[in-house]
Scaffold this motif. Structure first.
Motif, mmCIF file in Angstrom:
data_model
loop_
_atom_site.group_PDB
_atom_site.id
_atom_site.type_symbol
_atom_site.label_atom_id
_atom_site.label_comp_id
_atom_site.label_asym_id
_atom_site.label_seq_id
_atom_site.Cartn_x
_atom_site.Cartn_y
_atom_site.Cartn_z
ATOM 1 N N UNK A 15 -4.319 -41.104 -21.080
ATOM 2 C CA UNK A 15 -2.729 -41.224 -21.614
ATOM 3 C C UNK A 15 -3.014 -40.870 -23.235
ATOM 4 N N UNK A 16 -2.419 -39.973 -23.590
ATOM 5 C CA UNK A 16 -2.194 -39.583 -24.955
ATOM 6 C C UNK A 16 -1.702 -40.858 -25.985
ATOM 7 N N UNK A 17 -2.587 -41.100 -27.078
ATOM 8 C CA UNK A 17 -2.045 -42.019 -27.835
ATOM 9 C C UNK A 17 -0.745 -41.475 -28.668
ATOM 10 N N UNK A 18 0.021 -42.494 -29.227
ATOM 11 C CA UNK A 18 1.032 -41.888 -29.998
ATOM 12 C C UNK A 18 0.865 -41.045 -31.172
ATOM 13 N N UNK A 19 -0.304 -41.138 -31.931
ATOM 14 C CA UNK A 19 -0.700 -40.425 -33.046
ATOM 15 C C UNK A 19 -1.100 -39.133 -32.994
ATOM 16 N N UNK A 20 -1.417 -38.735 -31.529
ATOM 17 C CA UNK A 20 -2.246 -37.021 -31.419
ATOM 18 C C UNK A 20 -1.716 -36.325 -32.197
ATOM 19 N N UNK A 21 -0.450 -35.963 -32.088
ATOM 20 C CA UNK A 21 0.258 -34.649 -32.582
ATOM 21 C C UNK A 21 0.478 -34.967 -34.142
ATOM 22 N N UNK A 22 0.900 -36.049 -34.633
ATOM 23 C CA UNK A 22 1.016 -36.374 -35.914
ATOM 24 C C UNK A 22 -0.066 -36.099 -36.792
ATOM 25 N N UNK A 23 -1.443 -36.681 -35.906
ATOM 26 C CA UNK A 23 -2.683 -36.434 -36.540
ATOM 27 C C UNK A 23 -3.265 -34.890 -36.735
ATOM 28 N N UNK A 24 -3.171 -34.402 -35.532
ATOM 29 C CA UNK A 24 -4.009 -33.245 -35.227
ATOM 30 C C UNK A 24 -3.007 -32.104 -35.194
ATOM 31 N N UNK A 25 -1.816 -32.020 -35.246
ATOM 32 C CA UNK A 25 -1.153 -30.708 -35.353
ATOM 33 C C UNK A 25 -0.850 -30.286 -36.834
ATOM 34 N N UNK A 26 -1.056 -29.246 -37.245
ATOM 35 C CA UNK A 26 -0.702 -29.052 -38.731
ATOM 36 C C UNK A 26 0.512 -29.185 -39.019
ATOM 37 N N UNK A 27 0.634 -29.605 -40.382
ATOM 38 C CA UNK A 27 2.052 -30.243 -40.746
ATOM 39 C C UNK A 27 3.015 -29.494 -40.819
ATOM 40 N N UNK A 28 2.826 -28.218 -40.724
ATOM 41 C CA UNK A 28 4.104 -27.236 -40.734
ATOM 42 C C UNK A 28 4.753 -27.278 -39.258
ATOM 43 N N UNK A 30 4.766 -30.103 -37.171
ATOM 44 C CA UNK A 30 5.066 -31.198 -36.624
ATOM 45 C C UNK A 30 6.476 -31.786 -36.389
ATOM 46 N N UNK A 31 7.618 -31.090 -37.129
ATOM 47 C CA UNK A 31 9.028 -31.532 -36.771
ATOM 48 C C UNK A 31 9.397 -30.741 -35.675
ATOM 49 N N UNK A 32 8.770 -29.643 -35.000
ATOM 50 C CA UNK A 32 9.147 -29.030 -33.945
ATOM 51 C C UNK A 32 8.071 -29.479 -32.747
ATOM 52 N N UNK A 33 7.129 -30.293 -33.041
ATOM 53 C CA UNK A 33 6.062 -30.649 -31.917
ATOM 54 C C UNK A 33 6.602 -31.878 -31.304
ATOM 55 N N UNK A 34 5.498 -32.549 -30.634
ATOM 56 C CA UNK A 34 5.950 -33.615 -29.642
ATOM 57 C C UNK A 34 6.078 -34.923 -30.358
ATOM 58 N N UNK A 35 6.955 -35.708 -30.330
ATOM 59 C CA UNK A 35 7.144 -36.766 -31.051
ATOM 60 C C UNK A 35 7.198 -37.911 -29.938
ATOM 61 N N UNK A 36 6.296 -39.132 -30.480
ATOM 62 C CA UNK A 36 6.428 -40.208 -29.365
ATOM 63 C C UNK A 36 7.717 -41.279 -29.676
ATOM 64 N N UNK A 67 9.923 -33.477 -26.654
ATOM 65 C CA UNK A 67 9.445 -32.137 -26.999
ATOM 66 C C UNK A 67 10.449 -31.073 -26.659
ATOM 67 N N UNK A 68 11.174 -30.272 -27.563
ATOM 68 C CA UNK A 68 12.140 -29.449 -27.226
ATOM 69 C C UNK A 68 13.264 -30.197 -26.381
ATOM 70 N N UNK A 69 13.372 -29.623 -25.287
ATOM 71 C CA UNK A 69 14.488 -30.353 -24.315
ATOM 72 C C UNK A 69 13.762 -31.185 -23.537
ATOM 73 N N UNK A 70 12.287 -31.296 -23.410
ATOM 74 C CA UNK A 70 11.686 -32.276 -22.436
ATOM 75 C C UNK A 70 12.018 -33.750 -22.758
ATOM 76 N N UNK A 71 11.933 -34.665 -22.062
ATOM 77 C CA UNK A 71 11.719 -36.234 -22.254
ATOM 78 C C UNK A 71 10.749 -36.416 -21.018
ATOM 79 N N UNK A 72 9.796 -36.748 -21.725
ATOM 80 C CA UNK A 72 8.565 -36.935 -20.704
ATOM 81 C C UNK A 72 8.149 -38.658 -20.814
#
Length: 399
Positions: A15-28, A30-36, A67-72
């Motif tokens: 189960x992915x931790x909530x910080x995964x993309x905030x930590x590992x996705x390049x900053x540019x 993050x606003x368009x990436x997955x958000x917990x 993430x985009x139109x996805x609610x997971x």
């Protein structure tokens, strides 16, 4: 047998931790990436192989990815360990309600110790079993960055401090084969020897394995010693049944996905062209394999001329299975009884932590019940030896 060898599980989940993309996705990105997000859940139903899900601010708190139109949402049946069997229901869940080993690598190692497990290969959850979430995204630049970020997190954080016990399983950008090849080489250079792939790519709207489209990917996997691991449901489609059948019907038929995929590969010529490529079927069990191989060989013998495989499959299909394919099991006494045909060098073991099918914390007892009467060499192969070969594990603990 004096003692059951420590198990290497070839199919677990994270189960992915909530910080995964905030930590590992390049900053540019993050606003368009997955958000917990933690929010209420409304409808959550599984109908004809698909989930129906809605948000409801007044519903039970649930942890989501947006993430985009996805609610997971995360669901209790995929983070089931720690619950009583009758409480492993289909409803939303937060990480705080989960057993911490679902998403915390240090706690996962402790649970592995409790469960007689030394090594574990974990499939993703939010990206889905082979990264379908990112393949379906509109913005492929961000999606590629997400694939790479997930892989960096998997290698460096999830597996990084485990002393070889958590075994990295990486994603590829399914929508672009040259990019997939590059990702295979990028991860192989840091010791990764396993990638997840779709059991039936055409169900995802992708080219089939018969088309030659995937050959550069298979070549990269062969060149780098990367095993191709296919989980049931990695085609985003479970076996067909009556539309109003309860989910138990599809759960009982889930091995059909692995069987269909195996036949696809056996008659595709892929294993002829790539004789060192290793394929692994996860959570497909193995009791069905003896008849599937018998039927494949009969079809090759009797029907190969009109069946379209005379010129692309020169040997009986079963010969490629024994040379290049691995199955796995966790509750399959019929498969163990048929081990001489299934292949003592082809079968591996899994615990499916933390899914509803998981044998945690009783995996040692379940395994002992299955292997009683088998010789020590075979037990070693099933519990760890075949997994070591499949995954090319070279850490000192596995040598």
């Amino acid at each position: 047998m004096t003692e059951l060898p420590r198990i290497i599980s070839v199919d677990d989940h994270v189960i992915e931790p909530p910080h995964l993309f905030e930590t590992w996705l390049p900053a540019r990105y993050r606003e368009r990436g997955p958000r917990p997000l933690t929010a209420g859940i409304g409808e959550l139903a599984y109908v004809a192989g698909k989930y129906r899900i809605t948000m409801d601010p007044d519903g039970p708190p649930t942890d989501w990815w947006i993430y985009e139109d996805l609610q997971f949402p995360y669901k209790r049946n995929i983070a089931a360990v720690g619950f009583d069997r009758d409480d492993m229901t289909l409803e939303g869940i937060t990480r705080a309600e989960m057993r911490r080993g679902c998403w915390d690598p240090k706690e996962r190692l402790r649970d592995m110790d409790l469960n007689h497990v030394e090594g574990s290969l974990c499939f993703p959850t939010f990206p889905r079993f082979c990264g379908q979430t990112f393949a379906e995204a509109r913005d492929k630049e961000v999606a590629l960055a997400c694939v790479r970020a997930y892989n960096d997190w998997m290698v460096e954080e999830w597996c990084g401090d485990s002393d070889g016990r958590l075994i990295p399983l990486c994603l590829i950008p399914l929508w672009d084969v040259p990019l997939a090849v590059a990702e295979i080489h990028r991860n192989a250079a840091r010791g990764v020897r396993a990638v997840t792939f779709s059991e039936i790519p055409t169900h995802l709207g992708l080219p089939s394995i018969h088309s030659g489209h995937w050959d550069p990917f298979f070549a990269a996997c062969q060149e780098t010693g990367t095993s191709v691991n296919m989980h049931i449901g990695s085609s985003s489609q479970m076996p067909a049944a009556s539309p109003d059948a309860p989910p138990a019907v599809q759960a009982s038929l889930s091995f059909n996905n692995a069987m269909a995929s195996m036949m696809d590969f056996l008659f595709s010529g892929v294993l002829v062209r790539f004789p060192r490529l290793r394929l692994a079927y996860s959570e497909g069990q193995m009791g069905w394999i003896p008849y599937a191989l018998e039927r494949a060989d009969d079809v090759w013998e009797e029907h190969r001329a009109w069946g379209g495989v005379r010129d692309i499959v020169p040997e009986p299909p079963s010969s490629y299975y024994y040379r290049q394919m691995f199955c796995c099991f966790f509750r399959d006494k019929h498969g163990v009884a048929s081990l001489d045909v299934v292949g003592r060098d082809n079968a591996t073991f899994e615990t499916d932590y933390p899914h509803v099918d998981s044998t945690f914390p009783h995996t040692r007892e379940v395994a002992l019940d299955h292997v009683k009467g088998l010789d020590d060499e075979t037990v070693f192969k099933l519990m760890r030896g075949n997994a070591i070969r499949l995954l090319e594990l070279d850490h000192p603990r596995y040598r």
